[in-house]
Design a protein around this motif. Structure first.
Motif, PDB file in Angstrom:
ATOM      1  N   SER A  66       2.347   6.459  -6.882  1.00  0.00           N
ATOM      2  CA  SER A  66       1.125   6.946  -7.549  1.00  0.00           C
ATOM      3  C   SER A  66       1.541   9.314  -7.310  1.00  0.00           C
ATOM      4  CB  SER A  66      -0.246   7.448  -6.849  1.00  0.00           C
ATOM      5  OG  SER A  66      -0.161   7.793  -5.440  1.00  0.00           O
ATOM      6  N   GLU A  67       2.638   9.694  -6.755  1.00  0.00           N
ATOM      7  CA  GLU A  67       2.739  10.956  -6.437  1.00  0.00           C
ATOM      8  C   GLU A  67       3.857  10.950  -7.666  1.00  0.00           C
ATOM      9  OE1 GLU A  67       2.909  11.317  -2.450  1.00  0.00           O
ATOM     10  OE2 GLU A  67       0.563  11.696  -2.454  1.00  0.00           O
ATOM     11  N   THR A 109      11.446   8.154  -4.430  1.00  0.00           N
ATOM     12  CA  THR A 109      10.597   6.569  -4.439  1.00  0.00           C
ATOM     13  C   THR A 109      11.308   4.602  -3.923  1.00  0.00           C
ATOM     14  OG1 THR A 109       8.931   7.529  -5.272  1.00  0.00           O
ATOM     15  CG2 THR A 109       8.174   5.297  -5.253  1.00  0.00           C
ATOM     16  N   GLU A 148       0.497  -0.759   0.364  1.00  0.00           N
ATOM     17  CA  GLU A 148       0.428   0.104  -0.122  1.00  0.00           C
ATOM     18  C   GLU A 148       0.984   1.206   0.089  1.00  0.00           C
ATOM     19  OE1 GLU A 148      -3.353   0.518   0.161  1.00  0.00           O
ATOM     20  OE2 GLU A 148      -3.310  -1.449  -0.948  1.00  0.00           O
ATOM     21  N   ALA A 149       2.242   1.941   0.898  1.00  0.00           N
ATOM     22  CA  ALA A 149       3.236   2.623   1.081  1.00  0.00           C
ATOM     23  C   ALA A 149       3.813   2.640  -0.035  1.00  0.00           C
ATOM     24  CB  ALA A 149       3.645   2.452   2.140  1.00  0.00           C
ATOM     25  N   THR A 150       3.901   1.825  -1.051  1.00  0.00           N
ATOM     26  CA  THR A 150       4.815   1.611  -1.894  1.00  0.00           C
ATOM     27  C   THR A 150       3.793   2.407  -3.333  1.00  0.00           C
ATOM     28  OG1 THR A 150       6.189  -0.480  -1.308  1.00  0.00           O
ATOM     29  CG2 THR A 150       5.661   0.342  -3.671  1.00  0.00           C
ATOM     30  N   LYS A 151       2.638   1.657  -3.941  1.00  0.00           N
ATOM     31  CA  LYS A 151       1.793   1.986  -4.679  1.00  0.00           C
ATOM     32  C   LYS A 151       1.382   4.021  -4.258  1.00  0.00           C
ATOM     33  CE  LYS A 151      -0.481  -1.989  -5.861  1.00  0.00           C
ATOM     34  NZ  LYS A 151      -1.534  -2.599  -5.631  1.00  0.00           N
ATOM     35  N   HIS A 152       1.544   3.865  -3.254  1.00  0.00           N
ATOM     36  CA  HIS A 152       1.052   5.442  -2.572  1.00  0.00           C
ATOM     37  C   HIS A 152       2.258   6.319  -3.245  1.00  0.00           C
ATOM     38  CE1 HIS A 152      -0.784   8.972  -0.800  1.00  0.00           C
ATOM     39  NE2 HIS A 152       0.045   9.033  -0.304  1.00  0.00           N
ATOM     40  N   ARG A 153       2.875   5.754  -2.697  1.00  0.00           N
ATOM     41  CA  ARG A 153       4.618   6.850  -3.143  1.00  0.00           C
ATOM     42  C   ARG A 153       4.561   7.182  -4.412  1.00  0.00           C
ATOM     43  NH1 ARG A 153       7.085   4.228   1.435  1.00  0.00           N
ATOM     44  NH2 ARG A 153       7.680   2.797   0.014  1.00  0.00           N
TER      45      ARG A 153
END
Length: 684
Positions: free
Chosen positions: A530-531, A575, A523-528
């Motif tokens: 996306s930005e 990232t 989840e944390a990796t996907k969030h980073r």
């Protein structure tokens, strides 16, 4: 200057430690001498330093003595159990002294009785019978009591019966002692002087025991007849004494008469008869061979009753051993069978008492040693299976109680240290005691292994509730599991290896913990992702850059400097750097938890996490149009594939003991995409 400060500090300490120290006077003096605010601040600092030092010393002393406190507490607990046993031994000794005194008094009394009998001739049989008839007409429910020829009344009187367990008054009774039996009748409330028949006991199967006075409970005696016992209270000490003496005397007479009857058993007729049974003669010889008239055999059932009543378990088993040795090579005649039947009853009674001694309701505070006495006597009675079962039940209850009494700490690791200490110490003590008690019974060891597994389950339940149910971080969980494993390994010093059982019980919870932590990272990796801006990192200060270098070194990335630019710039995306740190931390914590049953879960979790980053880089490489950014993305891809993934493979192989082909395949598949960036091939 330093020496002066030291002497100033020691002077200050002496001043504050002195018994006549007056705080008010000290503060007044200080304010007069001080040269303004600064002096006071400095003085305050000195007092604070002294206070910190004292606190530190105190803490050190507590730590130093902590183990001694624990040892002392354990010693006190053992001492308590020994005092408990000592108290029993003293009570038994007192009981023996009392019985010796009574025996001597009885001997004197018999002498006096003989003189009396010589002076006054006996009452006739008819007279005795008449007295008995008159008295027993007052008892309802008696039909066949007078049918026994030669039965007459010796003594009778009112007593109060008490409950054996709770010592509560039950009822008023009238007790009649005949020459061969004891009759108990209860009062009928609405009929004055009339009683109702309650029970009757033969004197040869009955034992009488004095009950010590514990005001307000006094003037009592106990009648033991298997499988029950009853307690009666006399009106006063004189009447109680009379009951004890007359019961004892009558019982002895019964035993003597039985002995004489056996001795003067009718001899077979001297006229030789023609027998068709070739074994008849042999049987006759057998009957005469076994001599059961020895005093100690005659008194054995009664002696066993007394031993059981006085909790002299060893004495009771010694008597049984003595009898078994005596009868070992003797034929099984009818009289031997009768004796054995009587003894069997006492063995059952003794077993019941020993079983109660081992029940978990009894005090558990003495540790495993407190059970040794009952266990060893049960084994001597040939009841090793029962002894084993009860000993292990008792210890399971002790372990359960010890775990339940542990205070839940705020810090999970501290609680787990205490839990492991309590549980594995108990397990070790139980194993050692078991080895000592059941040394000759190898068949019981499998029961101990089954018990150990059940105990381990109890431990893991408490462990998981605190570590996994409360959703602790993976690093805390790993630390806690490591502590449990280390304690478990210590059991191997006595040849007990429960590591496999511990693993089997923990595997489910650890799998869940690994998977939920994997989800957090994804989840944390996907969030980073996306930005993602694909920009270089500017760490602003050399300190921050130095810290990142250390972190990368800790992750196993050795050639990180080739990605460091000028003025605190790093030629990598935030990232990719954050992903590297998080993935390596996950791998390190997971390897602390690792055992073979977790292999696939760990490997699949790692692959899932790496795929998220790899796909992101590959996708960005395909979609990016600007050549500068494309070059920068390639640089990040190179860092990921040539630096990070090989380190992941290497650490995995070191931690697990074998390489993971799936990790190599993932790296090689990704290389294909980099070689041909225009390819539309997907890794998913």
């Amino acid at each position: 200057g330093g020496e002066m400060a030291d002497s100033g500090a020691s002077r200050l300490r002496r001043q504050l430690e002195s018994s006549g120290f007056e705080p008010k006077q000290y503060v007044t003096q200080l304010s007069q001498q001080s040269d303004g605010d600064r002096d006071l601040q400095e003085h305050r600092q000195r007092v604070q330093t002294l206070a910190d030092e004292t606190a530190q010393n105190l803490k050190k002393n507590v730590y130093k003595n902590y183990r001694q406190f624990i040892e002392t507490a354990r010693e006190i607990s053992y001492l308590e159990s020994e005092m408990y046993q000592l108290s029993h031994i003293l009570t038994e000794q007192k009981g023996i002294m009392e019985s010796v005194t009574q025996a001597l008094l009885a001997a004197d009394k018999e002498e006096a009785a003989r003189e009396l009998q010589a002076a006054f001739p006996k009452e006739s049989e008819e007279g005795k019978q008449r007295t008995l008839t008159t008295l027993l007409e007052k008892v309802e429910g008696l039909e066949n009591l007078l049918e026994v020829p030669g039965r007459y009344l010796i003594y009778n009187g009112d007593l109060v019966e008490y409950d054996v367990d709770h010592m509560a008054q039950i009822q008023r009774v009238h007790v009649f002692l005949m020459n061969d039996c004891l009759l108990v009748a209860t009062w009928l409330p609405n009929k004055r002087g009339v009683y109702k028949f309650s029970s009757m006991y033969n004197l040869d199967g009955l034992a009488v025991v004095n009950v010590k006075d514990h005001p307000p409970m006094k003037d009592m005696f106990k009648i033991l007849m298997f499988p029950e016992s009853r307690i009666f209270q006399a009106e006063n000490t004189k009447i109680k004494k009379e009951w004890l003496e007359v019961l004892d005397e009558t019982k002895k007479k019964v035993l003597n008469e039985n002995r004489k009857r056996e001795e003067v058993a009718p001899q077979p007729p001297s006229v030789p008869e023609v027998s068709l049974n070739p074994f008849d003669e042999a049987d006759e010889v057998k009957e005469q061979l076994v001599d059961l008239t020895v005093d100690w055999i005659q008194e054995l059932p009664e002696d066993l009753d007394v031993c059981i009543a006085q909790r002299d378990f060893e004495g009771a088993v010694d008597l049984l051993d003595k009898l078994n040795r005596y009868l070992e090579d003797k034929p099984l005649t009818q009289s031997v069978k009768d004796l054995k039947a009587k003894v069997e009853e006492r063995i059952r009674q003794l077993t019941d008492v020993l079983v109660f001694e081992l029940s978990p309701d009894r005090s558990l505070r003495g540790g495993p040693k407190a059970t040794r006495r009952a266990v060893s006597q049960l084994i001597r009675l040939g009841q090793s299976t029962k002894a084993c079962e009860l000993f292990l039940k008792n210890r399971a209850s002790a372990v359960h109680t010890a775990i339940r009494q542990l205070r839940i700490e705020g810090a999970t690791l501290l609680y787990i240290h205490k839990l492991c200490n309590v549980f594995f110490t108990n397990l070790l003590e139980t194993a050692r005691e078991f080895e000592m008690d059941f040394a000759g019974n190898s068949g019981c060891y499998s029961a101990f292994i089954v018990w150990s597994r059940a105990a381990m389950k109890m431990f893991v339940d408490a462990f998981s509730k605190q570590v996994f149910d409360s959703k602790e971080s993976l690093s805390t969980a790993a630390e806690c599991v490591k502590v449990a494993k280390e304690h478990c390994m210590q059991l191997s010093e006595i040849g007990l290896d429960l590591t496999f059982i511990l693993h089997a019980l923990l595997v489910k919870d650890i799998k869940v913990a690994l998977q939920s932590y994997k989800e957090i990272i994804i989840e944390a990796t996907k969030h980073r992702n996306s930005e993602e801006m694909w920009r270089k990192m500017n760490l602003m200060t050399p300190e921050a850059l130095g810290k990142l270098r250390e972190e990368m070194k800790g992750c196993g990335i050795v050639n990180f400097d080739q990605f460091v630019g000028d003025d605190c710039w790093v030629n990598l995306s935030y990232t990719v750097v954050a992903f590297t740190k998080q993935t390596m931390a996950f791998l390190e914590e997971s390897l602390k938890l690792y055992f073979p049953e977790l292999h696939m879960v760990l490997l699949e979790s790692l692959l899932e996490i790496i795929l998220v980053a790899v796909q992101h880089v590959d996708y960005s490489l395909r979609c990016e149009q600007e050549s500068d950014k494309k070059t920068f993305i390639r640089q990040n891809a190179s860092f990921l594939y040539e630096m990070v993934l090989p380190v992941v493979e290497k650490r995995f192989e070191e931690g697990v003991g074998k390489p993971a082909k799936q990790l190599q395949d993932l790296r090689n598949a990704s290389r294909l995409i980099r070689v041909n960036p225009e390819s539309t091939m997907s890794v998913v």
